[in-house]
Design a protein around this motif. Structure first.
Motif, PDB file in Angstrom:
ATOM      1  N   GLU A 428       0.859  -1.189   0.000  1.00 54.58           N
ATOM      2  CA  GLU A 428       0.000   0.000   0.000  1.00 54.58           C
ATOM      3  C   GLU A 428       0.896   1.240   0.000  1.00 54.58           C
ATOM      4  OE1 GLU A 428      -3.750  -0.230   2.114  1.00 54.58           O
ATOM      5  OE2 GLU A 428      -3.063  -2.059   3.091  1.00 54.58           O
ATOM      6  N   ILE A 429       0.340   2.415  -0.354  1.00 56.45           N
ATOM      7  CA  ILE A 429      -1.039   2.834  -0.128  1.00 56.45           C
ATOM      8  C   ILE A 429      -1.778   3.052  -1.459  1.00 56.45           C
ATOM      9  CG2 ILE A 429      -0.480   3.918   2.082  1.00 56.45           C
ATOM     10  CD1 ILE A 429      -0.481   6.567   0.646  1.00 56.45           C
ATOM     11  N   GLY A 430      -3.086   3.327  -1.370  1.00 54.18           N
ATOM     12  CA  GLY A 430      -3.872   3.501  -2.576  1.00 54.18           C
ATOM     13  C   GLY A 430      -4.334   4.932  -2.771  1.00 54.18           C
ATOM     14  N   THR A 449     -14.232   3.731   2.121  1.00 49.41           N
ATOM     15  CA  THR A 449     -12.961   3.652   2.849  1.00 49.41           C
ATOM     16  C   THR A 449     -12.993   2.578   3.921  1.00 49.41           C
ATOM     17  OG1 THR A 449     -12.658   6.034   2.483  1.00 49.41           O
ATOM     18  CG2 THR A 449     -11.283   4.992   4.171  1.00 49.41           C
ATOM     19  N   SER A 450     -14.025   2.588   4.744  1.00 50.31           N
ATOM     20  CA  SER A 450     -14.075   1.626   5.847  1.00 50.31           C
ATOM     21  C   SER A 450     -14.319   0.208   5.350  1.00 50.31           C
ATOM     22  CB  SER A 450     -15.141   2.031   6.868  1.00 50.31           C
ATOM     23  OG  SER A 450     -16.445   1.976   6.312  1.00 50.31           O
ATOM     24  N   TYR A 457      -7.321  -3.614   2.908  1.00 48.01           N
ATOM     25  CA  TYR A 457      -6.783  -2.468   2.175  1.00 48.01           C
ATOM     26  C   TYR A 457      -7.162  -1.203   2.933  1.00 48.01           C
ATOM     27  CZ  TYR A 457      -4.750  -0.406  -2.047  1.00 48.01           C
ATOM     28  OH  TYR A 457      -3.925   0.247  -2.945  1.00 48.01           O
ATOM     29  N   GLY A 458      -6.439  -0.962   4.011  1.00 46.56           N
ATOM     30  CA  GLY A 458      -6.840   0.051   4.970  1.00 46.56           C
ATOM     31  C   GLY A 458      -6.229   1.413   4.784  1.00 46.56           C
ATOM     32  N   TYR A 459      -5.507   1.650   3.677  1.00 49.88           N
ATOM     33  CA  TYR A 459      -4.830   2.936   3.499  1.00 49.88           C
ATOM     34  C   TYR A 459      -5.210   3.605   2.174  1.00 49.88           C
ATOM     35  CZ  TYR A 459      -2.007   1.631   7.533  1.00 49.88           C
ATOM     36  OH  TYR A 459      -1.599   1.276   8.807  1.00 49.88           O
ATOM     37  N   TRP A 460      -6.504   3.705   1.931  1.00 45.31           N
ATOM     38  CA  TRP A 460      -6.957   4.500   0.789  1.00 45.31           C
ATOM     39  C   TRP A 460      -6.682   5.975   1.061  1.00 45.31           C
ATOM     40  CZ3 TRP A 460      -7.650   3.242  -3.910  1.00 45.31           C
ATOM     41  CH2 TRP A 460      -8.311   2.068  -4.310  1.00 45.31           C
ATOM     42  N   CYS A 550      -9.537   2.678   9.837  1.00 43.81           N
ATOM     43  CA  CYS A 550     -10.968   2.937   9.596  1.00 43.81           C
ATOM     44  C   CYS A 550     -11.650   1.601   9.370  1.00 43.81           C
ATOM     45  CB  CYS A 550     -11.163   3.834   8.379  1.00 43.81           C
ATOM     46  SG  CYS A 550     -10.480   5.489   8.562  1.00 43.81           S
ATOM     47  N   ARG A 551     -12.602   1.290  10.236  1.00 42.60           N
ATOM     48  CA  ARG A 551     -13.265  -0.008  10.092  1.00 42.60           C
ATOM     49  C   ARG A 551     -14.763   0.142  10.348  1.00 42.60           C
ATOM     50  NH1 ARG A 551     -10.941  -0.854  15.592  1.00 42.60           N
ATOM     51  NH2 ARG A 551      -8.918  -0.412  14.660  1.00 42.60           N
TER      52      ARG A 551
END
Length: 871
Positions: A428-430, A449-450, A457-460, A550-551
């Motif tokens: 990542e990141i995206g 995002t979440s 894939y937590g780093y948009w 972010c979840r």
């Protein structure tokens, strides 16, 4: 029955392969032989008590190579039972029972099933079963989207994720390419394509466990460099060297923090972008030769950027290979033994190892040595390799660029590209792409995002503020309100980056906005920086567990229907809840419907209001306010407002203590910020404990830091902030009373002060050794006044009073009840001993002010607006 003893599954068991001189966490794809059961053309590997690999191969020659997705299969043997007859195989753990009817044919409903779950929740899985409860994952790009609607008018088709309300996932890895075992693992096809390679995971509603299980077999989510969590400035604009110097100078002048400077494609020669090249691409998108009319001395420019403590990334579109007019063409052709007759361009192929090594050696590495921090890879062309069918170019380019940087071993690797598919969480990141500037686009991004955390894939990062205008509607410039709300969301998203198209109407620099909006934007950027210690700790948690910053709400509240229904609401780390503003305000306020989960109360940070959990509420927010909620009683580590960027260790640490009667704490994570030492245990943990006695005395313990890492601070300045607090009656540090000092002291002695506008007590401890324990004990005055929500009321009264003054049209002063009540914050500053009386007076007068405003000679429009602001 055959019993195999259970061994504890240790997350950190990663066997390092030979031949590596860099810090990549090497893979161990060959399973523990004691976990493997082979029956004819079928092979089963019990990876964990809730996870099994199921292979069928027409030749009976199974693969132990790492696949692009699955890289680890060797684990301690979980406890399981095997029962085998001439016709059937049964494998049973505490979580599932696999039944296989021996057959030469592929896995099907006729020969394979898995029973999982307990009691009434027991279910059956079989090959081909549709997972109707899939909670989705992410998608390659949002390019061209307005909200979730694509250019063709169709909804964005999010890919399936790893989680489901059905409590199981089955990952089909049958068609995945494999890695070889060379020093730089490279893609190879499967020898036999007539195979099935399935991974079944059952987890019930323990979604976090499922994600952690996936990291065991698919690899960890690496921690980005700490500077990545700062502010990124990006704009598609043909910036020159001196323009970028002026831009950065303005950031300094306006005291706006900045960490990453993004330079779009105009850094290289673009050839007009008005025709196609030999590969059917826009001529000039691909380029590696500096545009000297904009950057006459590239090396000097890069040296200057680094001298500003900034990191810089450059946009590249590699699809058209190496055109013959590129400065690097002769050397590149020589290394490739390429026939240059006719000055043909050297064609691109990401799966060609020789080509990619030459690209890095000849072009990328020299620029990185000159000062480029990492690459913005912008692949928008043909989706699959021309060498290997269905090999995603996006996926493979992510792998190549990330691992090449990893192999150099100079700094922590990072890539800035798009999602390529399962397994890309390792690289990542995206960046999500070019979205239409519209409220609908903002409204979709929190969910997008979440939900991406469902595939790790937590780093948009997003083009905050939107990328381009919908030209079917007339625009003269950006909408300040929309931009502010987008930035407020961005400050509470993984990566904080603005970007826009080459359009002179789109000016996102803070100083180009009207005064009120520019001030809010500056405060938003600084607030983001204040949260970096919290964010960075959560990044380490992501590395350890697979749980993204972010979840979705259902990770923590899987049994609540609201956790699934409130799609835009999300947890920002363990202790913060965000419900973004995604619609324009009406009469100065944005109305937001918010679900506050039960189990604890929630502190509305911007208004100082403590709200009960277990309810749905509708709250109103001024443009300067945002729906950010802190779990009651939480401890949040922060930086102060003096941070310019994150290039060097920050000495001033703030420990935020929030209202709540429960004991709590936080384990602050720190490392060197930009190397791979954290993978080898080079980091520090500082535990912070908060306890409350029956009589309301609050004790905060800052424990000695444990662990070491390069560049760590020996001492730091501590500030403990008690938000939403009564006036302290007594403060002690390490058993000694410390004095009140309304200025916050000179920085050389312990003291405390109180901020009347936010009802916050501050305790200052200068030059505290990180290896020593510090105890802070605060006894507050008796709670004889209601302070809940008072900070928000003060903010709104000040806005109302200011508006009234600016529309007063009289020589006389405003009525005293308005002016004095409006100054309660400063009165608390002057008379801290009268705290309860001043708060009681404020609450009483606040109710009287609307009627007082009605008696003034102001116009009806003014009166209505002022009353609306405070009612």
């Amino acid at each position: 029955m055959e019993n195999i003893k259970k061994t504890v599954l240790i997350i950190s068991l990663l066997v390092f392969c030979t031949g590596s001189v860099f810090s990549q966490e090497k893979w161990n794809p060959k399973a523990n032989p004691e976990s493997v059961i082979t029956v004819g053309n079928a092979r089963f590997t019990v990876l964990a008590k809730d996870m099994v690999r199921m292979e069928w191969d027409s030749t009976g020659q199974f693969t132990d190579n790492a696949s692009l997705c699955m890289v680890n299969r060797y684990f301690p043997v979980p406890e399981f039972k095997k029962h085998e007859t001439s016709h059937k195989l049964i494998i049973e753990t505490v979580c599932f029972k696999l039944v296989y009817k021996k057959s030469k044919g592929k896995f099907s409903t006729d020969n394979l099933e898995i029973l999982y779950g307990q009691g009434k929740n027991k279910k059956v899985w079989y090959p081909g079963l549709e997972n109707k409860g899939n909670l989705k994952g992410t998608y390659r790009t949002l390019d061209g989207c307005k909200g979730n609607i694509m250019r063709d008018g169709k909804p964005l088709p999010l890919e399936d994720g790893l989680l489901s309300t059905e409590g199981w996932t089955c990952i089909n890895d049958s068609h995945s390419y494999l890695f070889d075992d060379s020093d730089w693992n490279w893609v190879i096809p499967r020898k036999n394509k007539n195979v099935q390679d399935l991974y079944f995971i059952c987890y019930g509603k323990d979604y976090k466990k499922a994600l952690h299980d996936f990291t065991l077999i698919a690899g960890k989510v690496p921690i980005p460099p700490e500077y990545a969590f700062g502010y990124w400035w990006s704009r598609y604009w043909n910036y020159s060297d001196d323009e970028l110097r002026d831009l950065v100078g303005n950031f300094h002048y306006y005291h706006i923090p900045l960490d990453v400077l993004v330079v779009d494609m105009d850094w290289h020669k673009t050839k007009g972008l008005d025709k196609q090249d030999e590969f059917g691409q826009v001529a000039g998108w691909t380029g590696y030769t500096w545009e000297k009319s904009l950057f006459p001395q590239p090396g000097s420019f890069l040296k200057w950027v680094r001298g500003q403590n900034l990191n810089v990334t450059f946009n590249i579109h590699p699809a058209s290979g190496i055109p013959s007019d590129e400065a690097q063409y002769p050397e590149f052709a020589n290394r490739m033994n390429f026939d240059t007759t006719g000055h043909k361009p050297i064609p691109f192929e990401a799966a060609d190892k020789r080509y990619m090594k030459t690209l890095f050696d000849v072009i990328m590495h020299p620029m990185q040595k000159a000062g480029v921090s990492f690459w913005w890879l912008d692949w928008q062309q043909w989706p699959y390799s021309r060498k290997y069918d269905n090999l995603s170019n996006t996926w493979w380019l992510n792998y190549c660029f990330f691992t090449d940087m990893e192999r150099q071993g100079v700094q922590r690797p990072m890539l800035y590209h798009r999602w390529g598919g399962l397994g890309n969480h390792r690289y990542e990141i995206g960046f999500s792409g070019d979205v239409v500037i519209d409220w609908a686009s903002l409204a979709y991004q929190p969910y997008f995002t979440s939900t991406a955390s469902n595939v790790l894939y937590g780093y948009w990062s997003h083009d905050l503020g939107g990328h381009y205008f919908d030209n079917s509607v007339k625009h003269t410039g950006i909408d300040p309100e929309l931009y502010v709300r987008w930035m407020q969301f961005g400050a509470l998203s993984p990566i904080f980056r603005t970007h826009s198209s080459k359009d002179a109407r789109i000016k996102k620099e803070v100083w180009n906005l009207p005064y009120e909006e520019s001030r809010i934007l500056a405060n938003t950027i600084k607030f983001r920086y204040s949260l970096v210690p919290y964010i960075y700790t959560m990044a380490k948690k992501d590395y350890d567990t697979g749980i993204s910053l972010c979840r979705p709400m259902y990770y923590d509240y899987p049994d609540s229907a609201q956790a699934y229904d409130m799609k835009n609401e999300y947890m920002f780390g363990d202790d913060l809840l965000v419900s973004p503003v995604t619609t324009p305000a009406v009469n100065d306020f944005s109305n937001v419907k918010i679900w506050l989960p039960g189990g604890n109360d929630w502190y509305e940070w911007s208004t100082g209001t403590l709200l009960d959990g277990g309810q749905m509420v509708t709250r109103k927010f001024l443009l300067s306010e945002y729906p950010l909620y802190v779990k009651a009683g939480s401890v949040i580590p922060m930086y102060g407002n003096d941070v310019n960027n994150l290039e060097h260790p920050v000495k001033n640490l703030v420990i935020g203590v929030f209202p709540g009667k429960n004991d709590s704490g936080f384990s602050l994570y720190e490392d060197s910020g930009n190397d791979e030492g954290y993978k080898k245990g080079e980091y520090g943990i500082t535990r912070i404990n908060k306890t409350i006695t029956d009589d309301g005395v609050v004790k905060v313990e800052i424990m000695p830091r444990k662990g070491t890492y390069p560049g760590m601070l020996d001492k730091r300045n501590l500030e403990i902030r008690f938000y939403g607090a009564y006036m302290p009656a007594k403060v002690s540090v390490n058993g000694k009373a410390v004095p009140f000092d309304s200025t916050g002291g000179s920085g050389n002695k312990a003291c405390w002060k109180y901020s009347g506008g936010t009802l916050t007590a501050h305790v200052y401890l200068p030059d505290v050794s990180c290896g020593d324990k510090a105890d802070v004990v605060v006894k507050f005055v008796s709670a004889d006044a209601d302070i809940n929500g008072v900070p928000g009321k003060m903010t709104r009264l000040k806005k109302s009073t200011s508006y009234l003054k600016n529309h007063w049209n009289k020589w006389d002063a405003l009525p005293a009840v308005i002016s004095l009540t409006d100054q309660t914050d400063i009165l608390i500053h002057y008379h801290p001993e009268e705290f309860n009386d001043l708060i009681n007076s404020f609450n009483k007068n606040y109710l009287l002010i609307p009627d007082t405003i009605k008696t003034t000679p102001a116009s009806k429009t003014t009166i209505d607006k002022c009353i609306n602001l405070i009612k």
